[in-house]
Design an enzyme around this catalytic site. Structure first.
Site, PDB file in Angstrom:
ATOM      1  N   LYS A 151      52.547  -5.096 110.889  1.00  0.00           N
ATOM      2  CA  LYS A 151      53.728  -5.928 111.038  1.00  0.00           C
ATOM      3  C   LYS A 151      54.300  -6.287 109.682  1.00  0.00           C
ATOM      4  O   LYS A 151      53.549  -6.284 108.725  1.00  0.00           O
ATOM      5  CB  LYS A 151      53.424  -7.197 111.828  1.00  0.00           C
ATOM      6  CG  LYS A 151      52.184  -8.016 111.433  1.00  0.00           C
ATOM      7  CD  LYS A 151      51.906  -8.458 110.056  1.00  0.00           C
ATOM      8  CE  LYS A 151      52.854  -9.369 109.341  1.00  0.00           C
ATOM      9  NZ  LYS A 151      52.387  -9.767 107.985  1.00  0.00           N
ATOM     10  N   TYR A 238      55.110 -14.177 112.958  1.00  0.00           N
ATOM     11  CA  TYR A 238      54.068 -14.748 113.831  1.00  0.00           C
ATOM     12  C   TYR A 238      54.654 -15.867 114.694  1.00  0.00           C
ATOM     13  O   TYR A 238      54.260 -16.048 115.841  1.00  0.00           O
ATOM     14  CB  TYR A 238      52.911 -15.296 112.994  1.00  0.00           C
ATOM     15  CG  TYR A 238      52.059 -14.233 112.346  1.00  0.00           C
ATOM     16  CD1 TYR A 238      50.981 -13.667 113.035  1.00  0.00           C
ATOM     17  CD2 TYR A 238      52.305 -13.788 111.062  1.00  0.00           C
ATOM     18  CE1 TYR A 238      50.188 -12.694 112.444  1.00  0.00           C
ATOM     19  CE2 TYR A 238      51.526 -12.812 110.461  1.00  0.00           C
ATOM     20  CZ  TYR A 238      50.469 -12.267 111.163  1.00  0.00           C
ATOM     21  OH  TYR A 238      49.692 -11.297 110.584  1.00  0.00           O
TER      22      TYR A 238
END
Ligand code: NAD
Length: 389
Positions: A151, A238
């Site tokens: 990510k 996140y």
């Protein structure tokens, strides 16, 4: 600092299905929108499926590969560290010794494509600066290897979509390194929010920060060409994920603002801090913030629901997670989440089932991140997110 408010064309139909969207835009539940843990545990024997471990090659032997992924691969049941791809010969030598990696399974960035001929390698795990994710994912897909990509998936949604398309065209699977989908505290959040254990969610808060203001200036995370952006890309993702898996659906719109730059030497190219709001179709708002100048290194995800509340703090760190609800302690174990993540992803690759964190989820998230930046660049303008194009 603290009191300051940190503050697929192939795909169109397939994408609509994956996203759980109807053509009219009504949001339905979808495996892409949040995982609710079922009874089958990761690593459980899969009947009728080859039980041999799948070989993983790590591409990029930096901090995350060195300190988390390689140690985790010593404990995984469904996969193992079979190979490495590195531009640094001394690292190749050290890893070969430490992990007993055969010479034939060691590649550099130039000869990486020869991995197509290597039967030991089933999965390529891209652990490089963000600007390199697209190239190495597509080269791995062309070499007919399944891909796990770290990510955030890419520099923008267009790159992310090209990565999904390349994997589909080459008949391989793509999963994103979203480890928290395999971790008990965040899985509990998915359950509490999506199953409305305390009634419908009313509001969400999420923050994730780190302090980059005393370290080296010459790092890719501070370089827009390699990082795409600042804390939003690296850490804020996140919070975006957390809000979405709390709700079980993606936001319809966002508003955002950049924080003041207090450390201009460090933040010449990427934002120092950013705060944003994610608005869901039922009017619920998630208030989020992320900073690279956060002495407290905030890491929290909380929600208020009609009949109760919950909070996980720290929520995103590798370990030490703590969680409570309005009824008391969550009482859950901290686990080696990268072990669970890679075992889970290898299992879905082996069974040829879509991962719970597929490439399409990464595309979705890139659209949210890009909308947040668009809003912040435009004075906090409300940006509606188009998931269909
Ligand atoms: P890092 O800087 O420690 O490692 C980067 C690696 O890429 C190094 O081995 C470096 O040599 C190599 N590299 C090749 N070309 C490079 C270039 N042009 N510039 C810089 N490095 C180059 O970074 P990291 O912390 O290991 O992060 C790598 C990826 O993993 C990123 O996408 C990051 O977001 C992701 N990450 C994920 C988690 C997680 O919890 N899922 C945690 C940390 C990092």
């Amino acid at each position: 600092m603290k009191e300051k408010k940190l503050q697929y064309r192939r795909g169109r139909r397939k994408f609509i299905k994956c996203m759980g969207l109807t053509v009219g835009g009504t949001l339905l539940s979808s495996p892409l929108l949040g995982f609710v843990p079922g009874k089958a545990g990761i690593g459980e024997a899969v009947k009728g499926v080859k039980q041999q471990k799948m070989g993983i090659a790590l591409v990029g032997l930096g901090q995350y590969s060195t300190n988390q992924l390689a140690p985790a691969l010593q404990e995984t049941e469904n996969c193992y560290l079979a190979g490495i791809v590195t531009g640094t010969p001394s690292k190749a030598e050290a890893w070969k010794e430490k992990y007993d990696i055969p010479e034939g399974n060691i590649y550099n960035y130039e000869n990486f494509d020869e991995i197509v001929n290597n039967e030991d390698i089933d999965i390529v795990y891209v652990v490089l600066p963000i600007s390199m994710h697209e190239e190495y994912t597509i080269r791995a897909a062309r070499a007919k290897k399944h891909v796990i990509c770290e990510k955030p998936m890419a520099m923008n949604a267009e790159e992310a979509q090209r990565m999904v398309d390349a994997c589909a065209e080459n008949g391989v699977q793509l999963a994103i390194g979203y480890r928290l989908h395999f971790e008990p505290f965040n899985q509990r959040v998915m359950e509490l929010g999506q199953q409305q254990v305390f009634g419908p969610v009313k509001s969400i808060k999420a923050s994730n920060g780190s302090d980059m203001t005393s370290g080296n200036l010459d790092v890719w995370r501070l370089d827009k060409e390699r990082a795409g952006g600042g804390p939003l890309m690296d850490l804020g993702i996140y919070c975006v994920q957390g809000a979405i898996y709390t709700m079980g659906k993606p936001p319809v719109a966002v508003t955002a603002e950049f924080g003041e730059v207090e450390n201009p030497i460090y933040f010449r190219e990427v934002e120092e801090s950013i705060s944003w709001q994610m608005e869901f179709d039922d009017g619920v708002v998630a208030e989020c913030e992320s900073s690279y100048a956060d002495e407290d290194e905030q890491s929290s995800l909380s929600a208020e629901a009609e009949n109760g509340w919950w909070k996980v703090d720290p929520a995103y760190a590798y370990d030490g997670k703590k969680g409570e609800t309005s009824e008391g302690d969550m009482n859950l174990p901290n686990v080696f989440e990268q072990v669970r993540q890679m075992d889970g992803q290898a299992e879905s690759f082996r069974k040829n089932e879509q991962s719970r964190v597929p490439g399409e989820m990464g595309v979705r998230d890139m659209k949210v991140l890009m909308a947040i930046y668009e809003s912040a660049r435009n004075g906090g303008k409300r940006i509606e997110i188009d998931y269909l194009n």
